[in-house]
Design an enzyme around this catalytic site. Structure first.
Site, PDB file in Angstrom:
ATOM      1  N   ASP A 109       6.506   0.134   1.392  1.00 16.35           N
ATOM      2  CA  ASP A 109       6.290  -0.712   0.216  1.00 16.35           C
ATOM      3  C   ASP A 109       7.012  -2.050   0.300  1.00 16.35           C
ATOM      4  O   ASP A 109       7.293  -2.676  -0.732  1.00 16.35           O
ATOM      5  CB  ASP A 109       6.707   0.020  -1.071  1.00 16.35           C
ATOM      6  CG  ASP A 109       5.826   1.218  -1.375  1.00 16.35           C
ATOM      7  OD1 ASP A 109       4.632   1.176  -1.028  1.00 16.35           O
ATOM      8  OD2 ASP A 109       6.329   2.204  -1.941  1.00 16.35           O
ATOM      9  N   GLU A 110       7.308  -2.529   1.514  1.00 22.38           N
ATOM     10  CA  GLU A 110       8.022  -3.794   1.662  1.00 22.38           C
ATOM     11  C   GLU A 110       7.261  -4.794   2.529  1.00 22.38           C
ATOM     12  O   GLU A 110       7.830  -5.788   2.977  1.00 22.38           O
ATOM     13  CB  GLU A 110       9.420  -3.549   2.238  1.00 22.38           C
ATOM     14  CG  GLU A 110      10.335  -2.764   1.311  1.00 22.38           C
ATOM     15  CD  GLU A 110      11.750  -2.649   1.843  1.00 22.38           C
ATOM     16  OE1 GLU A 110      12.098  -3.392   2.778  1.00 22.38           O
ATOM     17  OE2 GLU A 110      12.508  -1.807   1.320  1.00 22.38           O
TER      18      GLU A 110
END
Length: 284
Positions: A228-229
């Site tokens: 999620d980055e």
């Protein structure tokens, strides 16, 4: 939709880039229908996207690439050119939640998305009937601790079989292996609620409700090894109040998620996104 070529460029910033590209297109009578430029003063990098009427150019993409290559070398460009008449081949991946999948299928069915959805892959069988109603192949590949490596080998084989241009994780609740993330870097798009990192883990809306949050939102990004980055493509938020229940928050959150995912996918399939380091330039 008008038939165009999309020329997308990033390179070190310097004087003369726009003039050189414009002169090249003018030499071949190229008709520019859309032009976008951005100069990042901190990184010293330049980004450009042009749409050109395909019929105005006297040759196809291969000849274009050959003719443009000397300019690309001169300016140390990272570049590509795409044909709007060749829709990108998309695989959707899902689990049990249907809102993002259903929204993308509707947009595709109504020709709102200029893409070819070639298959849907899921670790559950719940959404098969919805997908097969659209005459799209549905592949049920269960994933567990015991079979994870084998399952993702099968998934990778399907990516290759369908000659996939982009994969969309439409609420697919499994983490892709690092090797797959690397192989398809810049080609896998994910959506998640924007509570992260504050409310990680299970039941994020319940956590947010207990804290009395006033904004909920969603983030569409490219998938990388760092969960999620990855580079962010699109985001949005919606305001809520003390009068909204947990169910209200979940409903509103789903609305934001599906809209943000659709906008992010549209930007990608229209070649409007340029990734640089861990950021993106997204031309409207």
């Amino acid at each position: 939709m008008e038939h165009t070529y999309r020329l997308v460029i990033s390179c070190p910033d310097r004087v003369g880039i726009v003039a050189k590209v414009s002169n090249f297109l003018s030499t071949y009578n190229g008709w520019i229908t859309e032009a976008s430029h951005h100069s990042d003063t901190q990184s010293g990098w330049f980004f450009m996207r042009h749409e050109i009427k395909a019929e105005s150019i006297p040759f196809g993409l291969e000849q274009f690439r050959t003719a443009f290559e000397p300019i690309a070398r001169e300016f140390n460009m990272s570049w590509h050119i795409a044909d709007s008449a060749q829709p990108k081949r998309v695989i959707l991946m899902c689990s049990k939640e249907s809102h993002c999948l259903a929204d993308l299928l509707y947009r595709w069915h109504s020709k709102d998305l200029n893409a070819e959805i070639v298959a849907v892959i899921s670790n559950h069988d719940d959404l098969r009937r919805m997908v097969e109603w659209h005459d799209i192949p549905y592949h049920h590949i269960p994933v567990s601790k015991e079979n994870k490596a084998e399952a993702f080998r099968h998934i990778e084989e399907l990516f290759e079989h369908y000659e996939t241009d982009v994969v969309v994780l439409a609420r697919y609740m499994q983490i892709l292996p690092e090797a797959l993330c690397d192989k398809y870097a810049g080609k896998v798009i994910n959506i998640h609620h924007s509570f992260l990192p504050s409310f990680a883990g299970a039941r994020p809306y319940h956590q947010a409700y207990s804290r009395g949050v006033k904004l909920i939102g969603a983030t569409c990004h490219y998938v990388t090894q760092d969960l999620d980055e990855g580079p962010i493509i699109e985001q949005d938020v919606i305001r809520i109040s003390h009068s909204d229940s947990i169910d209200d928050m979940v409903r509103l959150g789903k609305d934001v998620e599906k809209n943000v995912l659709a906008r992010g996918l549209r930007a990608h399939i229209e070649d409007r996104v340029i990734t640089y380091e861990n950021k993106t330039v997204v031309f409207d």
